[in-house]
Scaffold this motif. Structure first.
Motif, mmCIF file in Angstrom:
data_model
loop_
_atom_site.group_PDB
_atom_site.id
_atom_site.type_symbol
_atom_site.label_atom_id
_atom_site.label_comp_id
_atom_site.label_asym_id
_atom_site.label_seq_id
_atom_site.Cartn_x
_atom_site.Cartn_y
_atom_site.Cartn_z
ATOM 1 N N GLY A 247 0.835 -1.211 0.000
ATOM 2 C CA GLY A 247 0.000 0.000 0.000
ATOM 3 C C GLY A 247 0.864 1.252 0.000
ATOM 4 N N HIS A 248 1.958 1.207 0.745
ATOM 5 C CA HIS A 248 2.906 2.323 0.775
ATOM 6 C C HIS A 248 3.522 2.524 -0.628
ATOM 7 C CE1 HIS A 248 6.511 4.592 2.278
ATOM 8 N NE2 HIS A 248 7.073 3.944 1.268
ATOM 9 N N GLU A 249 3.986 1.438 -1.230
ATOM 10 C CA GLU A 249 4.614 1.545 -2.559
ATOM 11 C C GLU A 249 3.600 2.025 -3.598
ATOM 12 O OE1 GLU A 249 7.724 1.395 -3.036
ATOM 13 O OE2 GLU A 249 8.162 0.739 -0.999
ATOM 14 N N ALA A 250 2.376 1.499 -3.500
ATOM 15 C CA ALA A 250 1.325 1.932 -4.428
ATOM 16 C C ALA A 250 1.069 3.424 -4.264
ATOM 17 C CB ALA A 250 0.044 1.135 -4.178
ATOM 18 N N GLY A 251 1.239 3.917 -3.032
ATOM 19 C CA GLY A 251 1.075 5.348 -2.763
ATOM 20 C C GLY A 251 2.080 6.174 -3.553
ATOM 21 N N HIS A 252 3.340 5.729 -3.573
ATOM 22 C CA HIS A 252 4.348 6.452 -4.372
ATOM 23 C C HIS A 252 3.885 6.574 -5.827
ATOM 24 C CE1 HIS A 252 7.533 6.889 -1.495
ATOM 25 N NE2 HIS A 252 7.669 5.596 -1.287
ATOM 26 N N TYR A 253 3.325 5.443 -6.319
ATOM 27 C CA TYR A 253 2.911 5.399 -7.724
ATOM 28 C C TYR A 253 1.691 6.290 -7.964
ATOM 29 C CZ TYR A 253 1.209 3.491 -12.112
ATOM 30 O OH TYR A 253 0.763 3.362 -13.400
ATOM 31 N N GLY A 324 8.076 12.544 0.498
ATOM 32 C CA GLY A 324 7.366 11.519 -0.278
ATOM 33 C C GLY A 324 7.075 10.277 0.554
ATOM 34 N N GLU A 325 8.030 9.874 1.392
ATOM 35 C CA GLU A 325 7.837 8.676 2.225
ATOM 36 C C GLU A 325 6.697 8.871 3.216
ATOM 37 O OE1 GLU A 325 9.136 5.907 1.535
ATOM 38 O OE2 GLU A 325 10.476 6.772 0.034
ATOM 39 N N THR A 326 6.639 10.060 3.814
ATOM 40 C CA THR A 326 5.560 10.353 4.764
ATOM 41 C C THR A 326 4.207 10.282 4.051
ATOM 42 O OG1 THR A 326 7.083 11.771 5.970
ATOM 43 C CG2 THR A 326 4.748 12.074 6.442
ATOM 44 N N THR A 367 17.086 9.145 4.092
ATOM 45 C CA THR A 367 16.203 9.220 2.927
ATOM 46 C C THR A 367 14.749 8.961 3.328
ATOM 47 O OG1 THR A 367 16.584 6.883 2.532
ATOM 48 C CG2 THR A 367 17.953 8.430 1.284
ATOM 49 N N HIS A 368 14.561 8.304 4.467
ATOM 50 C CA HIS A 368 13.227 8.027 4.989
ATOM 51 C C HIS A 368 13.153 8.630 6.400
ATOM 52 C CE1 HIS A 368 13.593 5.078 1.837
ATOM 53 N NE2 HIS A 368 12.362 4.632 2.017
ATOM 54 N N PRO A 369 11.974 9.059 6.841
ATOM 55 C CA PRO A 369 11.881 9.464 8.247
ATOM 56 C C PRO A 369 12.269 8.253 9.109
ATOM 57 C CG PRO A 369 9.841 9.979 7.060
ATOM 58 C CD PRO A 369 10.664 9.122 6.159
HETATM 59 ZN ZN LIG Z 1 8.753 4.505 0.142
#
Ligand SMILES: [Zn+2]
Length: 393
Positions: A247-253, A324-326, A367-369
């Motif tokens: 779901g997180h990766e799909a969010g990036h997309y 973007g990660e958030t 690169t990520h929180p």
């Molecule tokens: Zn990510």
């Protein structure tokens, strides 16, 4: 998790489940990564110094004399990539293989590592060589404005790589297969529907070949877009964790993060080429090179300026990716609503990135929180949204 704990206490308790030993190891590994960033600039200086002093590119340029300028440029550029790869090989073996094995983050055998490294160096030499051939042609033809044109060329190259990546390049490193039928596949299909990726573009790959990392990704643009999940995820994660992470990766997309880079990349490339214009001459003097900016034999100077500016830009690019990660975490919570699974899945990645960095360390290097911060947001979400009955597929 007990309901009377605050979200912050819940997040802290989740991180504490790793135990003091694993946390100390993660901190050690992460601090080492920061040093590697600085030492990498030193390595690029050393490579440039050796190539300049041994006049390696001057010799290749002399041999190519009388050939068409583009052919000579391509030969010199590709040769520089390959020579750099050979000189820095011990360093890369240490950082990318020895260290990963030493921290139990990879089980890759040395020959497989070297074979894959060779493939990636050849691809870099080919793509980088062609790109630089374009840049030198623009320096020769467009005069003072070459840095603007070269920024445009960087964008076109990035777009082509995004299109080619999933179908042409990634299969050289891993085997991509359909996810076998079962509850994981069903969960992935639901997420694919949400972001309009066809079911035949859902893959599983042998990520365990390179890394023990539990990961999934959505990559590619347009018709090459696809969801891929590492076989590690199927071995080590619950279905809820697979849902939360995918779901997180799909969010990036879905949120179009890739397009942000397509906009920001040319701006950063232009800034880089603009500064290169100014910094080339003093850096060449420092290295003892007599090459001019428009001569491919000056590539070692180019590379040193690139590595220093790249290091200086790291806090900026890191801040962009953290934003973007958030957003992607939030997308996962909003669409699949698995705050507990998102938090436990994140804790599993803490051995790669110490989950409790200082604020300044996070701002500069992450690169990520931090995982603790991300788990906290998941727990806050959970506190604010009582979860419905488990969704029936
Ligand atoms: Zn990510």
């Amino acid at each position: 998790m007990s309901a009377n704990l605050t979200p912050a206490q819940q997040a802290a308790a989740l991180v504490d489940t790793l135990g003091p030993e694993a946390l100390a190891k993660a901190q050690d590994y992460t601090t080492g990564n920061h040093w590697i960033l600085f030492l990498g600039v030193g390595v690029s200086f050393l490579v440039a110094f050796i190539v300049v002093r041994l006049r390696l590119l001057d010799r290749i340029t002399a041999r190519m004399e009388g050939r068409k300028p583009w052919l000579s440029t391509l030969a010199v550029s590709a040769a520089f990539f390959l020579i750099s790869a050979v000189i820095s090989l011990p360093w890369v073996v240490y950082t990318d293989w020895y260290r990963q094995r030493a921290y139990d983050l990879s089980q890759q055998d040395p020959f497989d590592f070297l074979g894959q490294l060779a493939i990636s160096e050849v691809i870099s030499a080919a793509v980088g060589g062609l790109f630089l051939t374009g840049v030198y042609a623009l320096i020769r033809r467009t005069g003072q404005r070459w840095w603007i044109w070269s920024g445009g060329l960087a964008t076109v190259t990035t777009l082509l790589m995004l299109l080619a990546g999933p179908s042409l390049i990634e299969p050289l490193f891993n085997e991509y297969k359909p996810v076998p039928p079962g509850e994981v596949r069903t969960a992935l299909e639901e997420i694919a529907d949400e972001v309009d990726i066809p079911h035949d573009r859902i893959f599983m790959y042998d990520g365990s070949r390179q890394s023990e990392r539990f990961t999934a990704n959505v990559s590619g643009i347009g018709p090459t877009a696809r969801i891929a999940i590492s076989d590690i995820a199927l071995k080590q994660a619950s279905v809820a964790e697979v849902r939360a992470v995918t779901g997180h990766e799909a969010g990036h997309y879905k949120l179009g993060h890739i397009w942000r880079y397509v906009v920001i990349m040319p701006l950063m490339a232009m800034a880089f080429f603009f500064l290169l214009n100014r910094l080339f001459a003093p850096t060449a003097r420092l290295l003892g090179s007599d090459a001019r900016l428009d001569e491919p034999r000056g590539l070692p100077v180019f590379a040193v300026v690139g590595s220093v500016l790249g290091l200086l830009a790291t806090p900026i690019t890191n801040t962009l990716t953290r934003v973007g990660e958030t957003e992607a975490d939030r997308y996962s919570l909003e669409t699949v609503n698995e705050p507990d699974a998102l938090a436990t899945a994140l804790v599993k990645t803490a051995e790669y990135r110490y989950p409790r960095p200082s604020a300044i360390e996070e701002a500069l290097f992450y690169t990520h929180p931090s995982v603790e911060k991300r788990a906290l947001r998941a727990m806050e979400w959970k506190a604010a949204h009582t979860k419905d009955e488990p969704a029936s597929p």
